[in-house]
Design a protein around this motif. Structure first.
Motif, PDB file in Angstrom:
ATOM      1  N   ASN A   1       0.821  -1.216   0.000  1.00 40.61           N
ATOM      2  CA  ASN A   1       0.000   0.000   0.000  1.00 40.61           C
ATOM      3  C   ASN A   1       0.854   1.266   0.000  1.00 40.61           C
ATOM      4  N   LEU A   2       1.999   1.221   0.704  1.00 41.13           N
ATOM      5  CA  LEU A   2       2.919   2.371   0.693  1.00 41.13           C
ATOM      6  C   LEU A   2       3.480   2.596  -0.702  1.00 41.13           C
ATOM      7  N   LEU A   3       3.788   1.498  -1.388  1.00 32.23           N
ATOM      8  CA  LEU A   3       4.298   1.604  -2.754  1.00 32.23           C
ATOM      9  C   LEU A   3       3.299   2.323  -3.652  1.00 32.23           C
ATOM     10  N   ILE A   4       2.022   1.987  -3.498  1.00 36.54           N
ATOM     11  CA  ILE A   4       0.986   2.645  -4.312  1.00 36.54           C
ATOM     12  C   ILE A   4       0.936   4.144  -4.006  1.00 36.54           C
ATOM     13  N   VAL A   5       1.000   4.490  -2.704  1.00 42.10           N
ATOM     14  CA  VAL A   5       0.958   5.909  -2.325  1.00 42.10           C
ATOM     15  C   VAL A   5       2.166   6.650  -2.890  1.00 42.10           C
ATOM     16  N   LEU A   6       3.360   6.066  -2.726  1.00 45.85           N
ATOM     17  CA  LEU A   6       4.590   6.718  -3.202  1.00 45.85           C
ATOM     18  C   LEU A   6       4.617   6.821  -4.721  1.00 45.85           C
ATOM     19  N   ALA A   7       4.166   5.757  -5.401  1.00 46.33           N
ATOM     20  CA  ALA A   7       4.139   5.777  -6.865  1.00 46.33           C
ATOM     21  C   ALA A   7       3.195   6.870  -7.357  1.00 46.33           C
ATOM     22  N   THR A   8       2.055   7.020  -6.690  1.00 47.16           N
ATOM     23  CA  THR A   8       1.066   8.035  -7.084  1.00 47.16           C
ATOM     24  C   THR A   8       1.621   9.446  -6.881  1.00 47.16           C
ATOM     25  N   ILE A   9       2.320   9.636  -5.753  1.00 47.26           N
ATOM     26  CA  ILE A   9       2.867  10.969  -5.471  1.00 47.26           C
ATOM     27  C   ILE A   9       3.993  11.314  -6.446  1.00 47.26           C
ATOM     28  N   SER A  10       4.851  10.308  -6.722  1.00 47.13           N
ATOM     29  CA  SER A  10       6.070  10.610  -7.480  1.00 47.13           C
ATOM     30  C   SER A  10       5.842  10.717  -8.992  1.00 47.13           C
ATOM     31  N   ASP A  11       4.762  10.123  -9.508  1.00 41.29           N
ATOM     32  CA  ASP A  11       4.550  10.137 -10.951  1.00 41.29           C
ATOM     33  C   ASP A  11       3.437  11.127 -11.321  1.00 41.29           C
ATOM     34  N   SER A  12       3.802  12.157 -12.083  1.00 40.79           N
ATOM     35  CA  SER A  12       2.806  13.196 -12.403  1.00 40.79           C
ATOM     36  C   SER A  12       1.671  12.665 -13.278  1.00 40.79           C
ATOM     37  N   HIS A  13       1.910  11.548 -14.012  1.00 39.05           N
ATOM     38  CA  HIS A  13       0.838  10.961 -14.829  1.00 39.05           C
ATOM     39  C   HIS A  13      -0.299  10.434 -13.961  1.00 39.05           C
ATOM     40  N   LEU A  14       0.034  10.135 -12.707  1.00 39.59           N
ATOM     41  CA  LEU A  14      -0.962   9.535 -11.824  1.00 39.59           C
ATOM     42  C   LEU A  14      -1.656  10.586 -10.954  1.00 39.59           C
ATOM     43  N   HIS A  15      -1.421  11.870 -11.261  1.00 39.91           N
ATOM     44  CA  HIS A  15      -2.096  12.913 -10.486  1.00 39.91           C
ATOM     45  C   HIS A  15      -3.506  13.132 -11.027  1.00 39.91           C
ATOM     46  N   THR A  16      -4.307  12.064 -10.969  1.00 40.70           N
ATOM     47  CA  THR A  16      -5.689  12.123 -11.447  1.00 40.70           C
ATOM     48  C   THR A  16      -6.598  11.719 -10.289  1.00 40.70           C
ATOM     49  N   PRO A  17      -7.906  12.066 -10.373  1.00 32.55           N
ATOM     50  CA  PRO A  17      -8.817  11.723  -9.276  1.00 32.55           C
ATOM     51  C   PRO A  17      -8.768  10.242  -8.893  1.00 32.55           C
ATOM     52  N   MET A  18      -8.755   9.350  -9.916  1.00 31.60           N
ATOM     53  CA  MET A  18      -8.793   7.921  -9.638  1.00 31.60           C
ATOM     54  C   MET A  18      -7.640   7.491  -8.736  1.00 31.60           C
ATOM     55  N   TYR A  19      -6.437   7.969  -9.042  1.00 27.45           N
ATOM     56  CA  TYR A  19      -5.265   7.560  -8.246  1.00 27.45           C
ATOM     57  C   TYR A  19      -5.179   8.313  -6.928  1.00 27.45           C
ATOM     58  N   PHE A  20      -5.763   9.504  -6.885  1.00 27.80           N
ATOM     59  CA  PHE A  20      -5.832  10.240  -5.630  1.00 27.80           C
ATOM     60  C   PHE A  20      -6.691   9.442  -4.638  1.00 27.80           C
ATOM     61  N   PHE A  21      -7.847   8.939  -5.128  1.00 27.52           N
ATOM     62  CA  PHE A  21      -8.717   8.138  -4.263  1.00 27.52           C
ATOM     63  C   PHE A  21      -8.044   6.817  -3.906  1.00 27.52           C
ATOM     64  N   LEU A  22      -7.344   6.241  -4.894  1.00 24.26           N
ATOM     65  CA  LEU A  22      -6.680   4.960  -4.643  1.00 24.26           C
ATOM     66  C   LEU A  22      -5.615   5.087  -3.557  1.00 24.26           C
ATOM     67  N   SER A  23      -4.838   6.191  -3.595  1.00 23.92           N
ATOM     68  CA  SER A  23      -3.799   6.323  -2.569  1.00 23.92           C
ATOM     69  C   SER A  23      -4.418   6.573  -1.199  1.00 23.92           C
ATOM     70  N   ASN A  24      -5.573   7.256  -1.162  1.00 26.60           N
ATOM     71  CA  ASN A  24      -6.278   7.409   0.114  1.00 26.60           C
ATOM     72  C   ASN A  24      -6.816   6.076   0.631  1.00 26.60           C
ATOM     73  N   LEU A  25      -7.285   5.239  -0.308  1.00 23.30           N
ATOM     74  CA  LEU A  25      -7.751   3.907   0.059  1.00 23.30           C
ATOM     75  C   LEU A  25      -6.587   3.083   0.635  1.00 23.30           C
ATOM     76  N   SER A  26      -5.409   3.239   0.014  1.00 22.10           N
ATOM     77  CA  SER A  26      -4.227   2.515   0.500  1.00 22.10           C
ATOM     78  C   SER A  26      -3.858   2.962   1.910  1.00 22.10           C
ATOM     79  N   LEU A  27      -3.923   4.267   2.167  1.00 23.98           N
ATOM     80  CA  LEU A  27      -3.635   4.773   3.520  1.00 23.98           C
ATOM     81  C   LEU A  27      -4.659   4.249   4.525  1.00 23.98           C
TER      82      LEU A  27
END
Length: 311
Positions: A44-70
């Motif tokens: 789950n930490l990997l998902i959060v870090l990957a979402t933060i570090s990759d600008s392609h993933l700065h979309t609503p879907m991945y924002f919610f996904l990283s919150n779900l991981s937390l």
């Protein structure tokens, strides 16, 4: 213990009976839960870090996904470390306040998981049914607000539940046949009028189960009817594949949660219920990152990038 009703005015601690009292099984359980816990937190930490570090993933879907991981990390951390500690130290006691704290965090993160899955369903609904207005509707302010409201509602549910337990002054016994302070079992041990308990249990069920599920069903009803109108098979498949991961996680989360709930209603043995609840408290949060990263090229790419950066 003696058969006479003990009026335990103030319980100072409860005893968590765990999954098994067999001494030979303890090291096995300890190793199993420790490894599952580490996989859950790392995945789950990997998902959060990957979402933060990759600008392609700065979309609503991945924002919610990283919150779900937390939320998943919080959910597992509420129960598993305490259980590992209990096995290691051979102690089963948990203080009254410790039990309440564990229970309110359990309710908070469990409900948050449930609401975030609903928010993600709404996100998929907007993406598929209103693709041209997606950027306008799902702007960052709304996404932040949805997560914040989910958190507030979860906090409300957990405090409501806590308030009910705090009204209870007498407990039939102090042994909880579980590896954590399970809300339903704690109310079963209470010697108080069951009416208030039932009302709150139904309210909690309504806010953390029925409403989110209705939202998810409605979103998917709209999504499916929208997908069926797409003329090409390729287009249908492409539209559906953006929902596949979310749908798998929803089925896993609610399927196991409902399974545990129904098994606790049907079977009278709380121990069996405890074993069943391992699935949704430990296994589901562990599998979520795999479900999302295996089906998803963007997440895979972001994770590789992240690993390259760190190494």
């Amino acid at each position: 213990s003696d058969k006479e009703p003990q009026n335990l005015t103030r319980v100072s601690e409860f005893l968590l009976m765990g999954l098994s009292e067999d001494p030979e099984l303890q090291p096995v359980l300890c190793g199993l839960f420790l490894s599952m816990y580490l996989v859950t937190v790392l995945g789950n930490l990997l998902i959060v870090l990957a979402t933060i570090s990759d600008s392609h993933l700065h979309t609503p879907m991945y924002f919610f996904l990283s919150n779900l991981s937390l939320a998943d990390i919080g959910f597992t951390s509420t129960t598993v470390p305490k259980m590992i500690l209990d096995i290691q130290s051979g102690s089963r006691a948990i203080s009254y306040s410790g039990c309440l704290t564990q229970m309110s965090f359990f309710m908070l993160f469990g409900c948050l998981d449930s609401l975030l899955l609903t928010v993600m369903a709404y996100d998929r609904f907007v993406a598929i049914c209103h693709p041209l207005h997606y950027q306008v509707i799902m702007h960052p302010h709304l996404c932040g607000l949805l997560v914040f409201l989910s958190f507030l509602l979860s906090l409300l549910v957990s405090q409501l539940h806590n308030w009910v337990v705090l009204q209870v002054t007498y407990f039939k016994e102090v042994e909880i046949s579980h590896f954590f302070c399970d809300p339903s079992q704690l109310l079963n041990l209470a010697c108080s009028d069951t009416f208030t308990d039932d009302v709150v249990t139904y309210m909690v069920g309504l806010l953390s189960g029925f409403l989110p599920l209705s939202g998810i069903f409605f979103s998917y009803y709209k999504i499916v009817s929208s997908i069926l109108r797409i003329p090409s098979t390729g287009g249908k498949y492409k539209a559906f594949s953006t929902c596949a991961s979310h749908l798998s996680v929803v089925c896993l989360f609610y399927g196991t949660g409902l399974g545990v709930y129904l098994s606790s209603v049907v079977s009278l043995s709380p121990r069996k219920g405890a074993v069943a609840s391992v699935v949704y408290t430990v296994v589901t949060p562990m599998l979520n990152p795999f479900i999302y990263s295996l089906r998803n090229r963007d997440i895979k790419r972001a994770m590789w990038k992240l690993l390259h950066k760190t190494t």
